[in-house]
Scaffold this active site. Structure first.
Site, PDB file in Angstrom:
ATOM      1  N   CYS A  24     133.138  -8.218  -9.586  1.00  0.00           N
ATOM      2  CA  CYS A  24     132.188  -7.905 -10.670  1.00  0.00           C
ATOM      3  C   CYS A  24     132.405  -8.993 -11.717  1.00  0.00           C
ATOM      4  O   CYS A  24     133.044  -8.769 -12.737  1.00  0.00           O
ATOM      5  CB  CYS A  24     132.485  -6.531 -11.261  1.00  0.00           C
ATOM      6  SG  CYS A  24     132.412  -5.197 -10.061  1.00  0.00           S
ATOM      7  N   ALA A  25     131.884 -10.173 -11.442  1.00  0.00           N
ATOM      8  CA  ALA A  25     132.400 -11.378 -12.108  1.00  0.00           C
ATOM      9  C   ALA A  25     131.729 -11.756 -13.424  1.00  0.00           C
ATOM     10  O   ALA A  25     132.334 -12.440 -14.254  1.00  0.00           O
ATOM     11  CB  ALA A  25     132.307 -12.558 -11.149  1.00  0.00           C
ATOM     12  N   ALA A  26     130.465 -11.379 -13.617  1.00  0.00           N
ATOM     13  CA  ALA A  26     129.732 -11.920 -14.763  1.00  0.00           C
ATOM     14  C   ALA A  26     130.157 -11.267 -16.080  1.00  0.00           C
ATOM     15  O   ALA A  26     130.457 -10.074 -16.085  1.00  0.00           O
ATOM     16  CB  ALA A  26     128.234 -11.697 -14.544  1.00  0.00           C
TER      17      ALA A  26
ATOM     18  N   GLY B  39     131.985 -14.052 -16.375  1.00  0.00           N
ATOM     19  CA  GLY B  39     132.883 -15.036 -15.789  1.00  0.00           C
ATOM     20  C   GLY B  39     134.179 -15.296 -16.542  1.00  0.00           C
ATOM     21  O   GLY B  39     134.930 -16.194 -16.168  1.00  0.00           O
ATOM     22  N   GLY B  40     134.459 -14.505 -17.553  1.00  0.00           N
ATOM     23  CA  GLY B  40     135.694 -14.723 -18.322  1.00  0.00           C
ATOM     24  C   GLY B  40     136.923 -14.695 -17.423  1.00  0.00           C
ATOM     25  O   GLY B  40     137.734 -15.629 -17.417  1.00  0.00           O
TER      26      GLY B  40
ATOM     27  N   ASP C 296     128.451 -10.860  -8.266  1.00  0.00           N
ATOM     28  CA  ASP C 296     127.898  -9.912  -9.250  1.00  0.00           C
ATOM     29  C   ASP C 296     126.544  -9.436  -8.750  1.00  0.00           C
ATOM     30  O   ASP C 296     125.816 -10.187  -8.093  1.00  0.00           O
ATOM     31  CB  ASP C 296     127.752 -10.544 -10.638  1.00  0.00           C
ATOM     32  CG  ASP C 296     127.743  -9.481 -11.742  1.00  0.00           C
ATOM     33  OD1 ASP C 296     128.794  -9.269 -12.379  1.00  0.00           O
ATOM     34  OD2 ASP C 296     126.682  -8.856 -11.947  1.00  0.00           O
TER      35      ASP C 296
ATOM     36  N   ASP D 173     125.893  -6.576  -4.001  1.00  0.00           N
ATOM     37  CA  ASP D 173     126.424  -5.293  -4.452  1.00  0.00           C
ATOM     38  C   ASP D 173     127.833  -5.102  -3.870  1.00  0.00           C
ATOM     39  O   ASP D 173     127.996  -4.973  -2.650  1.00  0.00           O
ATOM     40  CB  ASP D 173     125.473  -4.183  -3.958  1.00  0.00           C
ATOM     41  CG  ASP D 173     125.944  -2.803  -4.359  1.00  0.00           C
ATOM     42  OD1 ASP D 173     127.040  -2.685  -4.952  1.00  0.00           O
ATOM     43  OD2 ASP D 173     125.208  -1.835  -4.084  1.00  0.00           O
TER      44      ASP D 173
ATOM     45  N   ASP E 281     136.782  -5.686 -11.661  1.00  0.00           N
ATOM     46  CA  ASP E 281     136.635  -5.440 -13.108  1.00  0.00           C
ATOM     47  C   ASP E 281     135.356  -4.594 -13.242  1.00  0.00           C
ATOM     48  O   ASP E 281     134.283  -5.106 -13.514  1.00  0.00           O
ATOM     49  CB  ASP E 281     136.498  -6.789 -13.828  1.00  0.00           C
ATOM     50  CG  ASP E 281     136.473  -6.637 -15.335  1.00  0.00           C
ATOM     51  OD1 ASP E 281     136.820  -5.555 -15.835  1.00  0.00           O
ATOM     52  OD2 ASP E 281     136.090  -7.616 -16.016  1.00  0.00           O
TER      53      ASP E 281
ATOM     54  N   CYS F 282     137.401  -1.598 -19.007  1.00  0.00           N
ATOM     55  CA  CYS F 282     137.606  -1.615 -20.460  1.00  0.00           C
ATOM     56  C   CYS F 282     137.257  -0.223 -21.002  1.00  0.00           C
ATOM     57  O   CYS F 282     136.592  -0.085 -22.015  1.00  0.00           O
ATOM     58  CB  CYS F 282     136.838  -2.742 -21.138  1.00  0.00           C
ATOM     59  SG  CYS F 282     135.140  -2.895 -20.668  1.00  0.00           S
TER      60      CYS F 282
HETATM   61  C1  LIG Z   1     132.914  -5.451 -17.016  1.00  0.00           C
HETATM   62  S1  LIG Z   1     131.655  -6.512 -16.481  1.00  0.00           S
HETATM   63  C2  LIG Z   1     132.585  -7.809 -15.764  1.00  0.00           C
HETATM   64  C3  LIG Z   1     133.156  -8.795 -16.762  1.00  0.00           C
HETATM   65  C4  LIG Z   1     133.717 -10.022 -16.085  1.00  0.00           C
HETATM   66  N1  LIG Z   1     134.692  -9.679 -15.066  1.00  0.00           N
HETATM   67  C5  LIG Z   1     134.340 -10.977 -17.076  1.00  0.00           C
HETATM   68  O1  LIG Z   1     135.568 -10.946 -17.245  1.00  0.00           O
HETATM   69  O2  LIG Z   1     133.612 -11.771 -17.662  1.00  0.00           O
HETATM   70  C6  LIG Z   1     131.050  -5.681 -15.099  1.00  0.00           C
HETATM   71  C7  LIG Z   1     130.080  -6.494 -14.234  1.00  0.00           C
HETATM   72  O3  LIG Z   1     129.861  -5.745 -13.047  1.00  0.00           O
HETATM   73  C8  LIG Z   1     128.571  -6.035 -12.588  1.00  0.00           C
HETATM   74  N2  LIG Z   1     128.239  -4.983 -11.602  1.00  0.00           N
HETATM   75  C9  LIG Z   1     127.812  -3.726 -11.820  1.00  0.00           C
HETATM   76  N3  LIG Z   1     127.657  -3.066 -10.650  1.00  0.00           N
HETATM   77  C10 LIG Z   1     128.014  -3.937  -9.672  1.00  0.00           C
HETATM   78  C11 LIG Z   1     128.038  -3.874  -8.255  1.00  0.00           C
HETATM   79  N4  LIG Z   1     127.691  -2.756  -7.618  1.00  0.00           N
HETATM   80  N5  LIG Z   1     128.418  -4.984  -7.572  1.00  0.00           N
HETATM   81  C12 LIG Z   1     128.772  -6.115  -8.212  1.00  0.00           C
HETATM   82  N6  LIG Z   1     128.735  -6.244  -9.555  1.00  0.00           N
HETATM   83  C13 LIG Z   1     128.377  -5.174 -10.275  1.00  0.00           C
HETATM   84  C14 LIG Z   1     127.738  -6.051 -13.849  1.00  0.00           C
HETATM   85  O4  LIG Z   1     126.545  -6.775 -13.638  1.00  0.00           O
HETATM   86  C15 LIG Z   1     128.704  -6.735 -14.822  1.00  0.00           C
HETATM   87  O5  LIG Z   1     128.436  -8.094 -14.880  1.00  0.00           O
END
Ligand SMILES: C[S@@+](CC[C@H](N)C(=O)[O-])C[C@H]1O[C@@H](n2cnc3c(N)ncnc32)[C@H](O)[C@@H]1O
Length: 430
Positions: free
Chosen positions: A250-252, A254-255, A273, A299, A318, A371
Site C-alpha cells: 500500500c505504497a502511495a 511513497g514515503g 497501490d 489490489d 501499511d 496510523c
Molecule cells: C496509509 S496509506 C499508505 C502510505 C504510504 N505507505 C506512505 O508511507 O507514503 C494507504 C494506501 O493504501 C492504498 N490502498 C487502499 N486499499 C488498497 C488495496 N486494496 N490494495 C493496495 N493499496 C490499497 C491507498 O490508496 C493508500 O495510498
C-alpha cells in the site's frame, strides 16, 4: 485582502463539513490567493477543523436556529470567527472585523449583522458558554471518538486529546544515500533554521518551527523528505537488505517505499497501490530522491495478484486505516470519520494482510503498520491472521515509548513527539 483569506477559508471548511477532504480542497484554494496569504489560509483551515466539534457546539448555543443548507459558507465563517477568538493571537477587533467583512466577498451581506452580533456575544459570555459544553465537545472531539479513546486508552486520554488538538512538528528524513544528519543540520543552521535530531529514527531531524518545504536547503535536490518519525520507524523495523525482493503493498504516496530504498538501494522493490493517481506521487518521489522501483497498480487483497512471481523476502503492509493516530496532521478526520469506520476498514485490512502473507517467502518478514490507535484495526487484524495459519511467528521489537499490545506495539500521538502508529512484525516459518 485578509477578508479574502477568510472567505476562501470558509469555502474550504464548508467543503470539509459537506464531506470532502481537506488536502484536496486546500491545495486548490491556495491557487486562488496570493502567495503571502497562503500561510494564514492554511492556519485558519487547519486550526478551525482541529477544534471543529467544540466550535460547532458553541455555534449551536449562540444561534437561535441553524443556518440554512445553502448558507453553510456563512456557518463555516462563524466557526472560523469563533476559532480566531478562542485559540489565536489575532486581536479580537481584527478577527471580528475581517470575518464580518468576508460576508461581502461571499456575496452574503445580510449575514454581516448576524456574525457581528454572535461573535461579540461569544466574547462577552465565553466562560459561561464553555462551562456548559459536554466533555467531548469541550475536548474538541466528536462524541463517538472521545468515547472510543476513553474506552481504549483511559490512562492516556488527556495526552491523546492534547496531541490531536495541537499543531504537529515538521520532521524530515535525511536521504542517507545522498547525505547525513550532521551535514543537513549544518546546512539548516546556515539557513537560519533551528532543528534537532530525532530520537527514534536514525534519519530524523525535527524543526523547531514549521516552514515551507521548498525553503529547506537540499529538498529539491533529494536530500530530504518530510515524514513523521513514527512513520520513519517502519522501514527501519522491516530492515530490507540489498538483493532481497521487497513488496510495499500500500505504497502511495511513497514515503515508506522511498525510505526502504534509501536503506537498501540494492533491493528489488515493488511499490503497489490500488489508486493509480496516488501511485504517480510515488514515481515523483522516487525521481526526486534518485531511487528506482517497479510501480504497480493493483489490489493487494486480490489473491491472484503477484501469485505467479517469486515470493518476497520482506513485505510492508501499511494498511488503509481510520487515521485515528494522525488527527493532528489531518484534522478533517474529526469531521469525516464515523464510529463504524474502524470495523468496516478492518475487513479490508484483514483481506490485504491475508493475501500479502501468501506472497511472503518462508523465513521472510512482514511488517503490518497502521496510523490508527484503535485495536479493531491493529491487534484484531493481526490476531485473525495468527488464528488462520500456524506459520506466522511474532517478532519482538524495541520501540522506545511504545505501548506493548497483544500482538504489536503502539506509539500514541504526542503533542511534543510522534504520530500514533501501530506495528506488528511477523516472520514466516522456514
Ligand atoms: C496509509 S496509506 C499508505 C502510505 C504510504 N505507505 C506512505 O508511507 O507514503 C494507504 C494506501 O493504501 C492504498 N490502498 C487502499 N486499499 C488498497 C488495496 N486494496 N490494495 C493496495 N493499496 C490499497 C491507498 O490508496 C493508500 O495510498
Amino acid at each position: 485582502m485578509a477578508a479574502n483569506s477568510r472567505a476562501v477559508a470558509a469555502g474550504v471548511i464548508a467543503g470539509v463539513l459537506a464531506g470532502r477532504s481537506l488536502d484536496a480542497l486546500l491545495a486548490s484554494a491556495q491557487e486562488q490567493i496570493a502567495e503571502r496569504e497562503r500561510p494564514l489560509l492554511a492556519q485558519l483551515c487547519y486550526g478551525t477543523l482541529r477544534l471543529a466539534p467544540r466550535l460547532e457546539a458553541l455555534a449551536g448555543k449562540l444561534l437561535d436556529r441553524p443556518l440554512r443548507r445553502k448558507d453553510q459558507d456563512v456557518h463555516a465563517l462563524l466557526l472560523l470567527g469563533l476559532y480566531q477568538l478562542d485559540a489565536t493571537r489575532i486581536p479580537d477587533h481584527a478577527a471580528v472585523a475581517e470575518t464580518v467583512a468576508a460576508t461581502a466577498t461571499l456575496g452574503k451581506p445580510w449575514a454581516r449583522g448576524l456574525l457581528n452580533a454572535v461573535l461579540r456575544r461569544y466574547r462577552r459570555e465565553q466562560a459561561a458558554l464553555e462551562a456548559t459544553l459536554p466533555p467531548a465537545a469541550a475536548a474538541a472531539h466528536p462524541a463517538w471518538f472521545f468515547r472510543a479513546l476513553a474506552a481504549e486508552w483511559p490512562q492516556a486520554l488527556e495526552r491523546i486529546v492534547s496531541a490531536n488538538n495541537s499543531q504537529p512538528p515538521l520532521t524530515l528524513r535525511v536521504n542517507r544515500q545522498r547525505s547525513n544528519r550532521a551535514a543537513v543540520l549544518a546546512a539548516l543552521a546556515g539557513a537560519g533554521i533551528e532543528a534537532r535530531t530525532g530520537t527514534l529514527s536514525a534519519d530524523a531531524i525535527t524543526l523547531s518551527r514549521p516552514c515551507p518545504v521548498e525553503a529547506l536547503p537540499g529538498f529539491a535536490a533529494g536530500l530530504l523528505s518530510v515524514q513523521d518519525e513514527a512513520a520513519q520507524l517502519a522501514a527501519q523495523l522491516l530492515a530490507p537488505r540489498d538483493g532481497e525482493r521487497v513488496l510495499d503493498a500500500c505504497a502511495a504516496p511513497g514515503g515508506k517505499a522511498c525510505h526502504l530504498l534509501e536503506i537498501a538501494p540494492g533491493c528489488a522493490l515493488t511499490a503497489l497501490d490500488v489508486d493509480r493517481h496516488r501511485l504517480r506521487r510515488v514515481e515523483e518521489n522516487l525521481n526526486r530522491l534518485g531511487l528506482a522501483a517497479r510501480c504497480l497498480t493493483g489490489d493487494a487483497a486480490d489473491p491472484a495478484l503477484l501469485a505467479g512471481e517469486e515470493p518476497f523476502q520482506r513485505i510492508l503492509v501499511d494498511a488503509p486505516c481510520s487515521g485515528s493516530g494522525v488527527v493532528r496532521r489531518h484534522p478533517d478526520i474529526k469531521v469525516l470519520r464515523r464510529d463504524d469506520d474502524a470495523d468496516r476498514l478492518a475487513t479490508r485490512q484483514r483481506a490485504i494482510l491475508e493475501s500479502c502473507w501468501a506472497r511472503l517467502a518462508p523465513g521472510g518478514r512482514l511488517l503490518y503498520v497502521t496510523c490508527s490507535i484503535f485495536g479493531a484495526e491493529n491487534d484484531a487484524v493481526v490476531e485473525a491472521l495468527l488464528k488462520a495459519g500456524s506459520d506466522a511467528g511474532e517478532c519482538t521489537l524495541a520501540i522506545a515509548g511504545a505501548e506493548r499490545t497483544a500482538h504489536g506495539y503502539q506509539l500514541l500521538p504526542d503533542a511534543d513527539g510522534t504520530d500514533g502508529l501501530y506495528y506488528a512484525l511477523l516472520e514466516k516459518a522456514s
